[in-house]
Enzyme design. Sequence first.
Site, PDB file in Angstrom:
ATOM      1  CG  ASP A 289      -1.992  -0.965   1.259  1.00  0.00           C
ATOM      2  OD1 ASP A 289      -2.268  -1.554   0.206  1.00  0.00           O
ATOM      3  OD2 ASP A 289      -2.608  -1.147   2.327  1.00  0.00           O
ATOM      4  CG  MET A 290       2.115   5.399  -1.932  1.00  0.00           C
ATOM      5  SD  MET A 290       3.824   4.807  -1.713  1.00  0.00           S
ATOM      6  CE  MET A 290       4.224   4.264  -3.381  1.00  0.00           C
TER       7      MET A 290
ATOM      8  NE  ARG B  70      -4.611  -1.775  -4.244  1.00  0.00           N
ATOM      9  CZ  ARG B  70      -4.192  -2.068  -3.004  1.00  0.00           C
ATOM     10  NH1 ARG B  70      -3.777  -1.121  -2.187  1.00  0.00           N
ATOM     11  NH2 ARG B  70      -4.175  -3.318  -2.606  1.00  0.00           N
TER      12      ARG B  70
ATOM     13  CB  THR C 238     -11.796   4.437  -8.083  1.00  0.00           C
ATOM     14  OG1 THR C 238     -12.655   5.545  -7.793  1.00  0.00           O
ATOM     15  CG2 THR C 238     -12.139   3.906  -9.463  1.00  0.00           C
ATOM     16  CG  HIS C 239     -15.346   2.781  -3.825  1.00  0.00           C
ATOM     17  ND1 HIS C 239     -14.336   3.410  -3.132  1.00  0.00           N
ATOM     18  CD2 HIS C 239     -15.284   1.480  -3.471  1.00  0.00           C
ATOM     19  CE1 HIS C 239     -13.700   2.524  -2.381  1.00  0.00           C
ATOM     20  NE2 HIS C 239     -14.246   1.362  -2.568  1.00  0.00           N
TER      21      HIS C 239
ATOM     22  NE  ARG D  68     -11.291   4.126   3.452  1.00  0.00           N
ATOM     23  CZ  ARG D  68      -9.957   3.986   3.461  1.00  0.00           C
ATOM     24  NH1 ARG D  68      -9.393   3.059   4.176  1.00  0.00           N
ATOM     25  NH2 ARG D  68      -9.188   4.791   2.746  1.00  0.00           N
TER      26      ARG D  68
HETATM   27  C1  LIG Z   1      -8.699  -1.404  -3.202  1.00  0.00           C
HETATM   28  C2  LIG Z   1      -8.268  -0.067  -2.691  1.00  0.00           C
HETATM   29  C3  LIG Z   1      -7.006   0.076  -2.178  1.00  0.00           C
HETATM   30  C4  LIG Z   1      -6.580   1.331  -1.714  1.00  0.00           C
HETATM   31  N1  LIG Z   1      -5.273   1.492  -1.321  1.00  0.00           N
HETATM   32  C5  LIG Z   1      -4.834   2.722  -1.002  1.00  0.00           C
HETATM   33  C6  LIG Z   1      -3.462   2.967  -0.728  1.00  0.00           C
HETATM   34  O1  LIG Z   1      -2.622   2.069  -0.763  1.00  0.00           O
HETATM   35  N2  LIG Z   1      -3.079   4.232  -0.418  1.00  0.00           N
HETATM   36  C7  LIG Z   1      -3.983   5.268  -0.387  1.00  0.00           C
HETATM   37  O2  LIG Z   1      -3.567   6.408  -0.127  1.00  0.00           O
HETATM   38  N3  LIG Z   1      -5.285   5.056  -0.624  1.00  0.00           N
HETATM   39  C8  LIG Z   1      -5.726   3.821  -0.928  1.00  0.00           C
HETATM   40  N4  LIG Z   1      -7.060   3.642  -1.195  1.00  0.00           N
HETATM   41  C9  LIG Z   1      -8.050   4.695  -0.881  1.00  0.00           C
HETATM   42  C10 LIG Z   1      -8.210   5.678  -2.021  1.00  0.00           C
HETATM   43  O3  LIG Z   1      -7.054   6.447  -2.163  1.00  0.00           O
HETATM   44  C11 LIG Z   1      -9.413   6.614  -1.785  1.00  0.00           C
HETATM   45  O4  LIG Z   1      -9.211   7.358  -0.638  1.00  0.00           O
HETATM   46  C12 LIG Z   1     -10.750   5.891  -1.666  1.00  0.00           C
HETATM   47  O5  LIG Z   1     -10.838   4.825  -2.539  1.00  0.00           O
HETATM   48  C13 LIG Z   1     -11.926   6.853  -1.962  1.00  0.00           C
HETATM   49  O6  LIG Z   1     -11.808   7.365  -3.243  1.00  0.00           O
HETATM   50  P1  LIG Z   1     -12.678   6.907  -4.536  1.00  0.00           P
HETATM   51  O7  LIG Z   1     -11.700   6.574  -5.596  1.00  0.00           O
HETATM   52  O8  LIG Z   1     -13.605   5.836  -4.183  1.00  0.00           O
HETATM   53  O9  LIG Z   1     -13.381   8.220  -5.022  1.00  0.00           O
HETATM   54  P2  LIG Z   1     -14.297   9.274  -4.304  1.00  0.00           P
HETATM   55  O10 LIG Z   1     -14.533  10.335  -5.315  1.00  0.00           O
HETATM   56  O11 LIG Z   1     -13.733   9.665  -2.979  1.00  0.00           O
HETATM   57  O12 LIG Z   1     -15.631   8.477  -4.031  1.00  0.00           O
HETATM   58  C14 LIG Z   1     -16.492   8.039  -5.078  1.00  0.00           C
HETATM   59  C15 LIG Z   1     -17.740   7.444  -4.447  1.00  0.00           C
HETATM   60  O13 LIG Z   1     -17.392   6.254  -3.733  1.00  0.00           O
HETATM   61  C16 LIG Z   1     -18.131   6.156  -2.519  1.00  0.00           C
HETATM   62  N5  LIG Z   1     -17.166   6.234  -1.389  1.00  0.00           N
HETATM   63  C17 LIG Z   1     -15.855   6.582  -1.444  1.00  0.00           C
HETATM   64  N6  LIG Z   1     -15.301   6.508  -0.221  1.00  0.00           N
HETATM   65  C18 LIG Z   1     -16.287   6.125   0.623  1.00  0.00           C
HETATM   66  C19 LIG Z   1     -16.338   5.875   2.022  1.00  0.00           C
HETATM   67  N7  LIG Z   1     -15.262   6.008   2.801  1.00  0.00           N
HETATM   68  N8  LIG Z   1     -17.519   5.499   2.567  1.00  0.00           N
HETATM   69  C20 LIG Z   1     -18.622   5.341   1.804  1.00  0.00           C
HETATM   70  N9  LIG Z   1     -18.634   5.555   0.455  1.00  0.00           N
HETATM   71  C21 LIG Z   1     -17.488   5.945  -0.130  1.00  0.00           C
HETATM   72  C22 LIG Z   1     -19.079   7.342  -2.510  1.00  0.00           C
HETATM   73  O14 LIG Z   1     -20.294   6.913  -3.083  1.00  0.00           O
HETATM   74  C23 LIG Z   1     -18.380   8.340  -3.394  1.00  0.00           C
HETATM   75  O15 LIG Z   1     -19.263   9.259  -3.995  1.00  0.00           O
HETATM   76  C24 LIG Z   1      -7.484   2.419  -1.719  1.00  0.00           C
HETATM   77  C25 LIG Z   1      -8.757   2.270  -2.235  1.00  0.00           C
HETATM   78  C26 LIG Z   1      -9.158   1.054  -2.743  1.00  0.00           C
HETATM   79  C27 LIG Z   1     -10.514   0.943  -3.351  1.00  0.00           C
END
Ligand SMILES: Cc1cc2nc3c(=O)[nH]c(=O)nc-3n(C[C@H](O)[C@H](O)[C@H](O)COP(=O)(O)OP(=O)(O)OC[C@H]3O[C@@H](n4cnc5c(N)ncnc54)[C@H](O)[C@@H]3O)c2cc1C
Length: 319
Positions: free
Chosen positions: A130-131, A181, A238-239, A301
């Site tokens: 992870d970063m 990733r 991403t979500h 989160r």
């Molecule tokens: C598999 C995976 C591994 C990851 N590994 C790392 C890592 O190594 N280092 C790092 O810095 N980050 C990591 N992350 C976290 C990432 O950087 C984001 O902070 C996180 O995924 C939220 O961003 P998003 O891309 O979903 O987009 P966003 O624009 O933040 O969210 C898009 C939509 O997703 C849903 N959503 C997003 N977050 C949440 C939440 N917490 N609760 C409920 N709904 C939510 C909402 O519906 C939102 O509108 C990882 C994420 C994933 C999915």
Amino acid sequence: MLRAILLYLSGAVWARRIVMNWGVAQRMAGRFIAGDNLDAALASVKELNARGLFATLDHLGEHVTNAEEARQAAEAYVEIFHRLAEAGVKSNCSLKLTQLGLALDFDLCLGNMRSIASRAAEFGTLVRIDMEDSGTVDRTLQIYNTLREEGLTNIGVVIQSYLYRSEEDVEALLADRTRIRLCKGAYNEPPEVAYPRKADVDENFDRLTAMLIDAAKTHGSEPASADGEQPPIPGIATHDPKRIQFARDYAEKVGLPKGALEFQMLHGIGSELQLELADAGYPVRIYVPYGTEWYPYFMRRLAERPANLWFFIRSFLRS
Ligand SMILES: Cc1cc2nc3c(=O)[nH]c(=O)nc-3n(C[C@H](O)[C@H](O)[C@H](O)COP(=O)(O)OP(=O)(O)OC[C@H]3O[C@@H](n4cnc5c(N)ncnc54)[C@H](O)[C@@H]3O)c2cc1C
């Protein structure tokens, strides 16, 4: 501003003590964390596999304070590899280098990561680093590069689209066929190193997605490993439906097969989207964190989504 405060609190010992002892927080954290122990995590992985989803297990923990804790964390991963193999599930592992002592001593961390990756290789398992915050990126990539040069090719890394440097990092990593990733980034970063505007983070995410897809198309796919992940399959983590749609459209445009584009999401977020993508024919991998050290992960989160925070504050005021 709110995000910055929460991310500051994620590292504050006093806040950790209050939040971790509070029942509402424990229940709310349960949405994002598979359970306290490896048995609970494996049960969750089995459920995911039964629905056609892959997993990556994260034994929660970061910023250990001494070498013994770092050694114990490394040993815990060896148990995970055994148990994954025993259970015959489709899952690899993710970990954080500050859990292995990165903030204490570079060589200590390198040694721990080397022993984890060597044992993982015996099981045919990929370990994804992870970063963490931007201050750790150089050392994280240095550890990755050192171990790769030593012949450990079962390691993947994470790139964050909020960092200005990421395009250059991706270029260098792709030249080495690294399994990347891509995520947006979850830490509190200053404007000197990271895009402050979400629109720029998203635009960069799409740009980096295109780079990963182009590379996957150029290299072609190789046979799947036991954990279901193939080099150099892009892991689009991403979500965000718009980012996902961009990746799908771009992959289709350049002719990358669906099986060579992996989507990754977090346990407890976007469950419908996970299944929708799997049904559409894409590999989907769920990040499954477990363990008792859930506080910083939970706070990140909360910071990501104001709706989570308001729910948390309302419950706090009511109690
Ligand atoms: C598999 C995976 C591994 C990851 N590994 C790392 C890592 O190594 N280092 C790092 O810095 N980050 C990591 N992350 C976290 C990432 O950087 C984001 O902070 C996180 O995924 C939220 O961003 P998003 O891309 O979903 O987009 P966003 O624009 O933040 O969210 C898009 C939509 O997703 C849903 N959503 C997003 N977050 C949440 C939440 N917490 N609760 C409920 N709904 C939510 C909402 O519906 C939102 O509108 C990882 C994420 C994933 C999915």
